[in-house]
Design a protein around this motif. Structure first.
Motif, PDB file in Angstrom:
ATOM      1  N   UNK A 182       5.305 -40.425  -8.618  1.00 38.02           N
ATOM      2  CA  UNK A 182       5.233 -40.063 -10.039  1.00 38.02           C
ATOM      3  C   UNK A 182       3.796 -39.787 -10.424  1.00 38.02           C
ATOM      4  N   UNK A 183       3.563 -38.655 -11.067  1.00 36.42           N
ATOM      5  CA  UNK A 183       2.232 -38.317 -11.536  1.00 36.42           C
ATOM      6  C   UNK A 183       2.051 -38.660 -12.997  1.00 36.42           C
ATOM      7  N   UNK A 184       1.001 -38.126 -13.570  1.00 31.38           N
ATOM      8  CA  UNK A 184       0.674 -38.404 -14.966  1.00 31.38           C
ATOM      9  C   UNK A 184       1.403 -37.447 -15.905  1.00 31.38           C
ATOM     10  N   UNK A 185       1.461 -37.832 -17.166  1.00 32.50           N
ATOM     11  CA  UNK A 185       1.946 -36.937 -18.210  1.00 32.50           C
ATOM     12  C   UNK A 185       0.806 -36.007 -18.591  1.00 32.50           C
ATOM     13  N   UNK A 186       1.092 -34.722 -18.654  1.00 32.28           N
ATOM     14  CA  UNK A 186       0.073 -33.741 -19.002  1.00 32.28           C
ATOM     15  C   UNK A 186       0.716 -32.616 -19.796  1.00 32.28           C
ATOM     16  N   UNK A 187      -0.112 -31.712 -20.284  1.00 33.26           N
ATOM     17  CA  UNK A 187       0.399 -30.549 -21.004  1.00 33.26           C
ATOM     18  C   UNK A 187       0.662 -29.432 -20.008  1.00 33.26           C
ATOM     19  N   UNK A 188       1.896 -28.988 -19.950  1.00 32.40           N
ATOM     20  CA  UNK A 188       2.312 -27.948 -19.010  1.00 32.40           C
ATOM     21  C   UNK A 188       2.871 -26.776 -19.803  1.00 32.40           C
ATOM     22  N   UNK A 189       2.151 -25.671 -19.790  1.00 33.54           N
ATOM     23  CA  UNK A 189       2.572 -24.497 -20.544  1.00 33.54           C
ATOM     24  C   UNK A 189       2.886 -24.843 -21.991  1.00 33.54           C
ATOM     25  N   UNK A 190       2.038 -25.665 -22.583  1.00 34.56           N
ATOM     26  CA  UNK A 190       2.148 -25.965 -24.011  1.00 34.56           C
ATOM     27  C   UNK A 190       3.054 -27.118 -24.376  1.00 34.56           C
ATOM     28  N   UNK A 191       3.633 -27.811 -23.398  1.00 29.37           N
ATOM     29  CA  UNK A 191       4.468 -28.954 -23.723  1.00 29.37           C
ATOM     30  C   UNK A 191       4.171 -30.127 -22.801  1.00 29.37           C
ATOM     31  N   UNK A 192       4.504 -31.303 -23.254  1.00 33.68           N
ATOM     32  CA  UNK A 192       4.251 -32.508 -22.495  1.00 33.68           C
ATOM     33  C   UNK A 192       5.294 -32.670 -21.395  1.00 33.68           C
ATOM     34  N   UNK A 193       4.823 -32.994 -20.195  1.00 35.12           N
ATOM     35  CA  UNK A 193       5.724 -33.161 -19.062  1.00 35.12           C
ATOM     36  C   UNK A 193       5.128 -34.152 -18.079  1.00 35.12           C
ATOM     37  N   UNK A 194       6.007 -34.831 -17.340  1.00 32.45           N
ATOM     38  CA  UNK A 194       5.572 -35.753 -16.301  1.00 32.45           C
ATOM     39  C   UNK A 194       5.789 -35.090 -14.957  1.00 32.45           C
ATOM     40  N   UNK A 195       4.856 -35.328 -14.045  1.00 28.23           N
ATOM     41  CA  UNK A 195       4.914 -34.705 -12.727  1.00 28.23           C
ATOM     42  C   UNK A 195       5.592 -35.608 -11.712  1.00 28.23           C
ATOM     43  N   UNK A 196       6.325 -34.984 -10.796  1.00 32.90           N
ATOM     44  CA  UNK A 196       6.839 -35.649  -9.599  1.00 32.90           C
ATOM     45  C   UNK A 196       6.296 -34.849  -8.422  1.00 32.90           C
ATOM     46  N   UNK A 197       5.559 -35.525  -7.516  1.00 36.80           N
ATOM     47  CA  UNK A 197       4.819 -34.825  -6.467  1.00 36.80           C
ATOM     48  C   UNK A 197       5.329 -35.212  -5.085  1.00 36.80           C
ATOM     49  N   UNK A 198       5.552 -34.201  -4.266  1.00 40.16           N
ATOM     50  CA  UNK A 198       5.899 -34.403  -2.869  1.00 40.16           C
ATOM     51  C   UNK A 198       4.763 -33.806  -2.049  1.00 40.16           C
ATOM     52  N   UNK A 199       3.978 -34.662  -1.409  1.00 45.77           N
ATOM     53  CA  UNK A 199       2.806 -34.223  -0.657  1.00 45.77           C
ATOM     54  C   UNK A 199       2.964 -34.565   0.813  1.00 45.77           C
ATOM     55  N   UNK A 200       2.545 -33.631   1.678  1.00 48.67           N
ATOM     56  CA  UNK A 200       2.670 -33.836   3.112  1.00 48.67           C
ATOM     57  C   UNK A 200       1.745 -32.879   3.841  1.00 48.67           C
ATOM     58  N   UNK A 201       0.956 -33.416   4.755  1.00 45.27           N
ATOM     59  CA  UNK A 201       0.078 -32.621   5.615  1.00 45.27           C
ATOM     60  C   UNK A 201      -0.830 -31.691   4.813  1.00 45.27           C
ATOM     61  N   UNK A 202      -1.366 -32.211   3.733  1.00 48.59           N
ATOM     62  CA  UNK A 202      -2.323 -31.449   2.934  1.00 48.59           C
ATOM     63  C   UNK A 202      -1.716 -30.438   1.991  1.00 48.59           C
TER      64      UNK A 202
END
Length: 254
Positions: A182-202
């Motif tokens: 789970x990432x942070x809440x940020x402004x995404x294209x003008x609206x508030x949204x929370x990120x879900x990140x899948x990271x692997x091998x850079x």
């Protein structure tokens, strides 16, 4: 994360029929590693809800956020989706039974698509029509005519596979062992949204779910070569698909 569900989204995969259909189809493939491929950042999406009240989804786990966002989109019944992948683009309004918009295939032309129930219409540009006619050995497609068939026609079914009605009928969920954070809440294209990140091998793919109004899945950004960028908006807005006017010919049987 169910690979066969994620790959549903605009994967360009091998299918039966002609070689040309291999490059144009958006059908499912269980062999795909994940959702298909990266492109440029999608255009601005609309607000998730006129009320824009906090919904508290950011308090949930990464899996719960992802699953809730996908289910919210399905519950809306329809939405506008823009996708971009390695020069391939689609701009479609879709529901479980309707679809309308355009698909552009890098170097292979483009086509308009309309689906209403089992009926499917497509209108290619000259480049796409020429390539398809060459592949199937006919002159059935032309840039000045709509081609019509039903979902039982192989060609029309594959063109309509870009409409991805399964997003409404069978929304995707993350597998329990998927290592998403789970990432942070940020402004995404003008609206508030929370990120879900899948990271692997850079490399990574980030999904954004609205934290105000309905918890819609609104955007995907990816740095991976096998993943796309996309944006969803206009949730619950009727597709309004209608049979096209002008010349219409029957779809060829493959």
């Amino acid at each position: 994360m169910q690979k066969h569900n994620l790959s549903i989204r605009h994967a360009v995969t091998a299918v039966a029929c002609t070689a040309a259909l291999v490059s144009l189809t958006a059908c499912n493939s269980d062999s795909d590693a994940a959702e298909s491929a990266a492109g440029s950042t999608p255009s601005t999406v609309g607000s998730a809800s006129p009320a824009a009240e906090p919904n508290g989804i950011e308090k949930l786990s990464a899996k719960e956020i992802y699953d809730t966002g996908m289910k919210a989109n399905a519950a809306a019944g329809s939405f506008h989706e823009k996708m971009e992948r390695e020069g391939t683009k689609s701009d479609l309004r879709l529901s479980a039974t309707e679809c309308a918009g355009t698909v552009e295939l890098s170097g292979k032309g483009s086509f308009e698509i309309i689906r209403k129930g089992k009926d499917i219409w497509a209108k290619p540009d000259s480049t796409f029509a020429k390539g398809m006619n060459s592949a199937i050995g006919e002159t059935a497609l032309s840039a000045d005519k709509w081609v019509h068939g039903t979902s039982s026609n192989a060609l029309m079914a594959k063109l309509a596979s870009w409409c991805h009605s399964e997003q409404i009928t069978a929304p995707d969920t993350l597998d329990a062992d998927t290592k998403a954070t789970k990432g942070k809440v940020s402004t995404v294209d003008g609206q508030q949204a929370v990120a879900v990140v899948l990271a692997e091998k850079g490399e990574s793919v980030t999904w954004y779910v609205a934290t105000t109004g309905k918890p819609y899945f609104i955007k995907q950004d990816s740095t991976r070569s096998d993943m796309q960028d996309l944006a969803d908006s206009d949730f619950g807005t009727s597709v309004g698909a209608k049979a096209p006017t002008g010349a219409v010919v029957a779809a060829p049987k493959l």
